[in-house]
Design a protein around this motif. Structure first.
Motif, mmCIF file in Angstrom:
data_model
loop_
_atom_site.group_PDB
_atom_site.id
_atom_site.type_symbol
_atom_site.label_atom_id
_atom_site.label_comp_id
_atom_site.label_asym_id
_atom_site.label_seq_id
_atom_site.Cartn_x
_atom_site.Cartn_y
_atom_site.Cartn_z
ATOM 1 N N SER A 27 50.356 109.847 58.983
ATOM 2 C CA SER A 27 51.794 109.633 58.993
ATOM 3 C C SER A 27 52.075 108.143 58.906
ATOM 4 N N GLY A 28 53.317 107.833 58.629
ATOM 5 C CA GLY A 28 53.673 106.428 58.525
ATOM 6 C C GLY A 28 55.126 106.214 58.884
ATOM 7 N N ARG A 29 55.495 104.958 58.912
ATOM 8 C CA ARG A 29 56.898 104.614 59.086
ATOM 9 C C ARG A 29 57.128 103.208 58.571
ATOM 10 N N GLN A 30 58.385 102.910 58.347
ATOM 11 C CA GLN A 30 58.752 101.584 57.892
ATOM 12 C C GLN A 30 59.904 101.085 58.734
ATOM 13 N N PHE A 31 59.862 99.834 59.060
ATOM 14 C CA PHE A 31 60.879 99.224 59.914
ATOM 15 C C PHE A 31 61.935 98.517 59.064
ATOM 16 N N SER A 32 62.984 98.076 59.723
ATOM 17 C CA SER A 32 64.103 97.476 58.994
ATOM 18 C C SER A 32 63.719 96.169 58.299
ATOM 19 N N ASN A 33 62.645 95.532 58.748
ATOM 20 C CA ASN A 33 62.185 94.309 58.082
ATOM 21 C C ASN A 33 61.137 94.611 56.999
ATOM 22 N N SER A 34 61.000 95.872 56.649
ATOM 23 C CA SER A 34 60.099 96.398 55.613
ATOM 24 C C SER A 34 58.643 96.472 56.051
ATOM 25 N N ARG A 35 58.301 95.954 57.203
ATOM 26 C CA ARG A 35 56.943 96.134 57.698
ATOM 27 C C ARG A 35 56.663 97.619 57.877
ATOM 28 N N SER A 36 55.406 97.995 57.660
ATOM 29 C CA SER A 36 55.077 99.412 57.728
ATOM 30 C C SER A 36 53.853 99.616 58.612
ATOM 31 N N GLU A 37 53.778 100.761 59.202
ATOM 32 C CA GLU A 37 52.615 101.191 59.963
ATOM 33 C C GLU A 37 52.163 102.555 59.459
ATOM 34 N N MET A 38 50.863 102.758 59.537
ATOM 35 C CA MET A 38 50.284 104.055 59.217
ATOM 36 C C MET A 38 49.508 104.528 60.433
ATOM 37 N N ASN A 39 49.668 105.788 60.766
ATOM 38 C CA ASN A 39 48.992 106.363 61.914
ATOM 39 C C ASN A 39 48.111 107.524 61.468
ATOM 40 N N VAL A 40 46.918 107.577 62.010
ATOM 41 C CA VAL A 40 46.050 108.726 61.773
ATOM 42 C C VAL A 40 45.662 109.283 63.134
ATOM 43 N N SER A 41 45.956 110.544 63.368
ATOM 44 C CA SER A 41 45.635 111.179 64.652
ATOM 45 C C SER A 41 44.397 112.056 64.509
ATOM 46 N N THR A 42 43.800 112.377 65.633
ATOM 47 C CA THR A 42 42.637 113.257 65.676
ATOM 48 C C THR A 42 41.633 112.892 64.573
ATOM 49 N N LEU A 43 41.107 111.698 64.673
ATOM 50 C CA LEU A 43 40.245 111.161 63.628
ATOM 51 C C LEU A 43 39.023 112.029 63.374
ATOM 52 N N GLU A 44 38.679 112.128 62.092
ATOM 53 C CA GLU A 44 37.485 112.857 61.666
ATOM 54 C C GLU A 44 36.546 111.869 60.954
ATOM 55 N N LEU A 45 35.271 112.259 60.890
ATOM 56 C CA LEU A 45 34.295 111.387 60.246
ATOM 57 C C LEU A 45 34.724 111.047 58.818
ATOM 58 N N GLY A 46 35.314 112.003 58.144
ATOM 59 C CA GLY A 46 35.730 111.808 56.750
ATOM 60 C C GLY A 46 36.885 110.850 56.564
ATOM 61 N N ASP A 47 37.468 110.411 57.668
ATOM 62 C CA ASP A 47 38.568 109.440 57.568
ATOM 63 C C ASP A 47 38.053 108.019 57.413
ATOM 64 N N SER A 48 36.742 107.847 57.528
ATOM 65 C CA SER A 48 36.157 106.516 57.320
ATOM 66 C C SER A 48 36.446 106.066 55.896
ATOM 67 N N ALA A 49 37.096 104.927 55.767
ATOM 68 C CA ALA A 49 37.548 104.482 54.439
ATOM 69 C C ALA A 49 38.136 103.088 54.557
ATOM 70 N N LEU A 50 38.445 102.535 53.389
ATOM 71 C CA LEU A 50 39.240 101.311 53.307
ATOM 72 C C LEU A 50 40.681 101.750 53.062
ATOM 73 N N TYR A 51 41.586 101.349 53.924
ATOM 74 C CA TYR A 51 42.994 101.704 53.767
ATOM 75 C C TYR A 51 43.743 100.492 53.240
ATOM 76 N N LEU A 52 44.351 100.690 52.099
ATOM 77 C CA LEU A 52 45.042 99.607 51.410
ATOM 78 C C LEU A 52 46.550 99.825 51.438
ATOM 79 N N CYS A 53 47.237 98.751 51.679
ATOM 80 C CA CYS A 53 48.688 98.740 51.648
ATOM 81 C C CYS A 53 49.122 97.904 50.460
ATOM 82 N N ALA A 54 50.196 98.312 49.806
ATOM 83 C CA ALA A 54 50.723 97.560 48.668
ATOM 84 C C ALA A 54 52.235 97.478 48.780
ATOM 85 N N SER A 55 52.792 96.360 48.372
ATOM 86 C CA SER A 55 54.250 96.243 48.390
ATOM 87 C C SER A 55 54.776 95.922 47.001
#
Lengths: 113, 115
Positions: free
Chosen positions: A65-93
């Protein structure tokens, strides 16, 4: 002009935990997109936020899941992590209009033990 | 659905030789196309983009790409390779309608440059 900043650069978590990743876009950019990069699946689109609203969503489970704030900053959340979630997470604007290129941060490397 | 295919997961050239990285796309509408480069432990850096207009697009670091609608291709070229060009290259197409915040990427091509 400062580029896209992602924090932290590296994270180590264990299965079942949750994690929050942060992204600060280029000043003036209203769109933030998130991607997952793995050796097996390549670059896959997670979701895009524009003016605090999720505008597009990829084919990932609801644990992502994710969200964005009024200043355009964003966060991404991953719950109940699994081994397969190991990765490079990239953000782009981007400016968020048709044809505008996306500018990427250096990513957060997430390792699940 | 849009898709991108990059022919050749690995390309090896000698320093000073021509670089040619192939990209074919599938899109139901006129596409917006991009080439990105990724160096180890870094994010993606935009090399060039095609939106509308001139079909030959010039980018940074001496790279250029030609949009050929009849061949649905957007191949990346550089006349003379440098050692510093060694990296992974990605071709991408922008989403259509209101999905232009979504990029669909090819599988990537690793470029090796030999001295």
């Amino acid at each position: 002009k400062a580029g896209v900043t992602q924090t932290p650069r590296y994270l180590i978590k264990t299965r079942g935990q949750q994690v929050t990743l942060s992204c600060s876009p280029i000043s003036g950019h209203r769109s933030v997109s998130w991607y997952q990069q793995t050796p097996g699946q390549g670059l896959q689109f997670l979701f895009e936020y524009f003016s605090e609203t999720q505008r597009n969503k990829g084919n990932f489970p609801g644990r992502f899941s994710g969200r964005q704030f009024s200043n355009s900053r964003s966060e991404m959340n991953v719950s109940t992590l699994e081994l397969g979630d190991s990765a490079l997470y990239l953000c782009a604007s981007s400016l968020g209009t048709l044809g505008q290129p996306q500018h990427f941060g250096d990513g957060t490397r997430l390792s699940i033990l | 659905a849009q898709s991108v295919t990059q022919l050749g997961s690995h390309v090896s050239v000698s320093e000073g030789a021509l670089v040619l990285l192939r990209c074919n796309y599938s899109s139901s509408v006129p596409p917006y196309l991009f080439w990105y480069v990724q160096y180890p432990n870094q994010g993606l850096q935009l090399l060039l983009k095609y939106t509308t207009g001139a079909t030959l697009v010039k980018g940074i670091n001496g790279f250029e790409a030609e949009f050929k609608k009849s061949e649905t291709s957007f191949h990346l070229t550089k006349p003379s390779a440098h050692m510093s060009d060694a990296a992974e290259y990605f071709c991408a197409v922008s989403g259509t309608g209101t999905s232009y915040g979504k990029l669909t990427f090819g599988q990537g091509t690793i470029l090796t440059v030999h001295p």
